[in-house]
Motif scaffolding. Structure first.
Motif, PDB file in Angstrom:
ATOM      1  N   GLY A  21       0.827  -1.207   0.000  1.00 54.94           N
ATOM      2  CA  GLY A  21       0.000   0.000   0.000  1.00 54.94           C
ATOM      3  C   GLY A  21       0.857   1.251   0.000  1.00 54.94           C
ATOM      4  N   ASP A  22       0.550   2.182   0.888  1.00 55.73           N
ATOM      5  CA  ASP A  22       1.283   3.448   0.948  1.00 55.73           C
ATOM      6  C   ASP A  22       2.632   3.319   1.630  1.00 55.73           C
ATOM      7  OD1 ASP A  22      -0.736   4.705  -0.391  1.00 55.73           O
ATOM      8  OD2 ASP A  22      -1.611   5.663   1.376  1.00 55.73           O
ATOM      9  N   VAL A  23       2.915   2.163   2.198  1.00 57.72           N
ATOM     10  CA  VAL A  23       4.198   1.940   2.877  1.00 57.72           C
ATOM     11  C   VAL A  23       4.961   0.857   2.128  1.00 57.72           C
ATOM     12  CG1 VAL A  23       5.319   1.201   5.014  1.00 57.72           C
ATOM     13  CG2 VAL A  23       3.225   2.564   5.116  1.00 57.72           C
ATOM     14  N   ARG A  24       6.200   1.144   1.806  1.00 56.39           N
ATOM     15  CA  ARG A  24       7.092   0.141   1.204  1.00 56.39           C
ATOM     16  C   ARG A  24       8.325   0.051   2.085  1.00 56.39           C
ATOM     17  NH1 ARG A  24       3.704  -2.437  -1.954  1.00 56.39           N
ATOM     18  NH2 ARG A  24       2.917  -1.159  -3.636  1.00 56.39           N
ATOM     19  N   ILE A  25       8.464  -1.056   2.761  1.00 52.56           N
ATOM     20  CA  ILE A  25       9.625  -1.252   3.627  1.00 52.56           C
ATOM     21  C   ILE A  25      10.343  -2.540   3.223  1.00 52.56           C
ATOM     22  CG2 ILE A  25       8.930   0.121   5.631  1.00 52.56           C
ATOM     23  CD1 ILE A  25       7.758  -2.417   6.876  1.00 52.56           C
ATOM     24  N   PHE A  26      11.635  -2.537   3.468  1.00 54.18           N
ATOM     25  CA  PHE A  26      12.480  -3.644   3.072  1.00 54.18           C
ATOM     26  C   PHE A  26      13.462  -3.945   4.191  1.00 54.18           C
ATOM     27  CE2 PHE A  26      11.337  -0.896  -0.426  1.00 54.18           C
ATOM     28  CZ  PHE A  26      10.719  -1.769  -1.305  1.00 54.18           C
ATOM     29  N   LYS A  27      13.867  -5.194   4.289  1.00 56.69           N
ATOM     30  CA  LYS A  27      14.855  -5.577   5.299  1.00 56.69           C
ATOM     31  C   LYS A  27      16.198  -4.978   4.907  1.00 56.69           C
ATOM     32  CE  LYS A  27      16.527  -9.542   7.899  1.00 56.69           C
ATOM     33  NZ  LYS A  27      17.436  -8.712   8.596  1.00 56.69           N
ATOM     34  N   ASN A  28      16.814  -4.307   5.835  1.00 54.46           N
ATOM     35  CA  ASN A  28      18.132  -3.704   5.641  1.00 54.46           C
ATOM     36  C   ASN A  28      19.157  -4.600   6.326  1.00 54.46           C
ATOM     37  OD1 ASN A  28      20.225  -1.893   5.085  1.00 54.46           O
ATOM     38  ND2 ASN A  28      19.837  -0.716   6.946  1.00 54.46           N
ATOM     39  N   ALA A  29      19.721  -5.505   5.567  1.00 54.86           N
ATOM     40  CA  ALA A  29      20.740  -6.397   6.118  1.00 54.86           C
ATOM     41  C   ALA A  29      22.028  -5.600   6.292  1.00 54.86           C
ATOM     42  CB  ALA A  29      20.965  -7.580   5.187  1.00 54.86           C
ATOM     43  N   VAL A  30      22.470  -5.469   7.529  1.00 58.46           N
ATOM     44  CA  VAL A  30      23.671  -4.706   7.854  1.00 58.46           C
ATOM     45  C   VAL A  30      24.678  -5.658   8.473  1.00 58.46           C
ATOM     46  CG1 VAL A  30      24.595  -2.836   9.295  1.00 58.46           C
ATOM     47  CG2 VAL A  30      22.351  -2.586   8.230  1.00 58.46           C
ATOM     48  N   GLY A  31      25.893  -5.602   8.011  1.00 55.64           N
ATOM     49  CA  GLY A  31      26.911  -6.480   8.568  1.00 55.64           C
ATOM     50  C   GLY A  31      28.269  -6.212   7.960  1.00 55.64           C
ATOM     51  N   MET A  32      29.163  -7.174   8.148  1.00 58.37           N
ATOM     52  CA  MET A  32      30.507  -7.048   7.620  1.00 58.37           C
ATOM     53  C   MET A  32      31.021  -8.440   7.264  1.00 58.37           C
ATOM     54  SD  MET A  32      33.859  -5.143   9.203  1.00 58.37           S
ATOM     55  CE  MET A  32      33.524  -5.738  10.822  1.00 58.37           C
ATOM     56  N   VAL A  33      31.742  -8.509   6.166  1.00 62.02           N
ATOM     57  CA  VAL A  33      32.381  -9.757   5.764  1.00 62.02           C
ATOM     58  C   VAL A  33      33.866  -9.482   5.541  1.00 62.02           C
ATOM     59  CG1 VAL A  33      30.338 -10.786   4.710  1.00 62.02           C
ATOM     60  CG2 VAL A  33      31.859  -9.403   3.318  1.00 62.02           C
ATOM     61  N   GLU A  34      34.639 -10.509   5.744  1.00 61.54           N
ATOM     62  CA  GLU A  34      36.066 -10.387   5.476  1.00 61.54           C
ATOM     63  C   GLU A  34      36.349 -11.044   4.129  1.00 61.54           C
ATOM     64  OE1 GLU A  34      40.359 -11.473   7.493  1.00 61.54           O
ATOM     65  OE2 GLU A  34      38.586 -11.269   8.753  1.00 61.54           O
ATOM     66  N   ARG A  35      36.987 -10.279   3.271  1.00 58.95           N
ATOM     67  CA  ARG A  35      37.320 -10.788   1.948  1.00 58.95           C
ATOM     68  C   ARG A  35      38.515 -11.732   2.038  1.00 58.95           C
ATOM     69  NH1 ARG A  35      36.536  -6.065  -2.241  1.00 58.95           N
ATOM     70  NH2 ARG A  35      38.475  -6.973  -2.975  1.00 58.95           N
ATOM     71  N   PHE A  41      34.626  -5.667   4.495  1.00 58.40           N
ATOM     72  CA  PHE A  41      33.653  -4.968   3.671  1.00 58.40           C
ATOM     73  C   PHE A  41      32.348  -4.856   4.451  1.00 58.40           C
ATOM     74  CE2 PHE A  41      30.117  -5.232   0.638  1.00 58.40           C
ATOM     75  CZ  PHE A  41      30.366  -4.099  -0.127  1.00 58.40           C
ATOM     76  N   LYS A  42      31.921  -3.616   4.713  1.00 58.05           N
ATOM     77  CA  LYS A  42      30.639  -3.385   5.389  1.00 58.05           C
ATOM     78  C   LYS A  42      29.545  -3.297   4.337  1.00 58.05           C
ATOM     79  CE  LYS A  42      32.343  -0.824   9.374  1.00 58.05           C
ATOM     80  NZ  LYS A  42      32.245   0.437  10.111  1.00 58.05           N
ATOM     81  N   TYR A  43      28.380  -3.839   4.658  1.00 62.04           N
ATOM     82  CA  TYR A  43      27.251  -3.743   3.741  1.00 62.04           C
ATOM     83  C   TYR A  43      26.013  -3.303   4.507  1.00 62.04           C
ATOM     84  CZ  TYR A  43      26.192  -8.382   5.617  1.00 62.04           C
ATOM     85  OH  TYR A  43      25.925  -9.433   6.458  1.00 62.04           O
ATOM     86  N   GLY A  44      25.018  -2.820   3.760  1.00 65.47           N
ATOM     87  CA  GLY A  44      23.779  -2.325   4.348  1.00 65.47           C
ATOM     88  C   GLY A  44      23.754  -0.814   4.365  1.00 65.47           C
TER      89      GLY A  44
END
Length: 126
Positions: A21-35, A41-44
């Motif tokens: 409807g009038d609200v669009r929300i999404f999961k914001n996956a926040v974290g860090m991985v080691e290459r 590398f931080k993401y989110g």
């Protein structure tokens, strides 16, 4: 039920109930991985501190503003039980609010409903 599972279930319940409807929300996956090369590398969105759920709320502005419809940035930090926002999460919420967006803490689907309808202030952390 462990806290991680309870948190995940609450996030999913809020997404199912309010992500349309009038609200669009999404999961914001926040974290860090080691290459492989050892670099991290931080993401989110806004890591650290980004809300669990981000998106927008469709808002029609007042007649004085020609009835234009806008997408207002929306951030929902999901907390279970007595969970508390981190300093970075409070800073992210304040930045959204100071820019005219909607942001807050939801401890239930009902908290999110009131907050998204802009009828009540978002739940405060204890």
């Amino acid at each position: 039920m462990n806290n991680s599972k309870a948190h995940s279930e609450l996030v999913n319940a809020i997404l199912l109930e309010h992500g349309h409807g009038d609200v669009r929300i999404f999961k914001n996956a926040v974290g860090m991985v080691e290459r492989k090369d050892g670099r991290k590398f931080k993401y989110g969105v806004c890591n650290p501190g980004g809300s669990d759920l981000i998106g927008w709320t469709k808002v029609t502005v007042t007649p004085e503003m020609v009835g234009t419809t806008l997408a207002v940035f929306t951030g929902i930090e999901v907390k279970t039980g007595t969970g508390r926002q981190s300093k970075d999460q409070r800073r992210f919420q304040a930045a959204i609010e100071s820019a005219g967006g909607r942001a807050g803490v939801a401890r239930s689907v009902q908290d999110a409903a009131g907050f998204l309808a802009n009828k009540v202030k978002a739940a405060d952390t204890p």
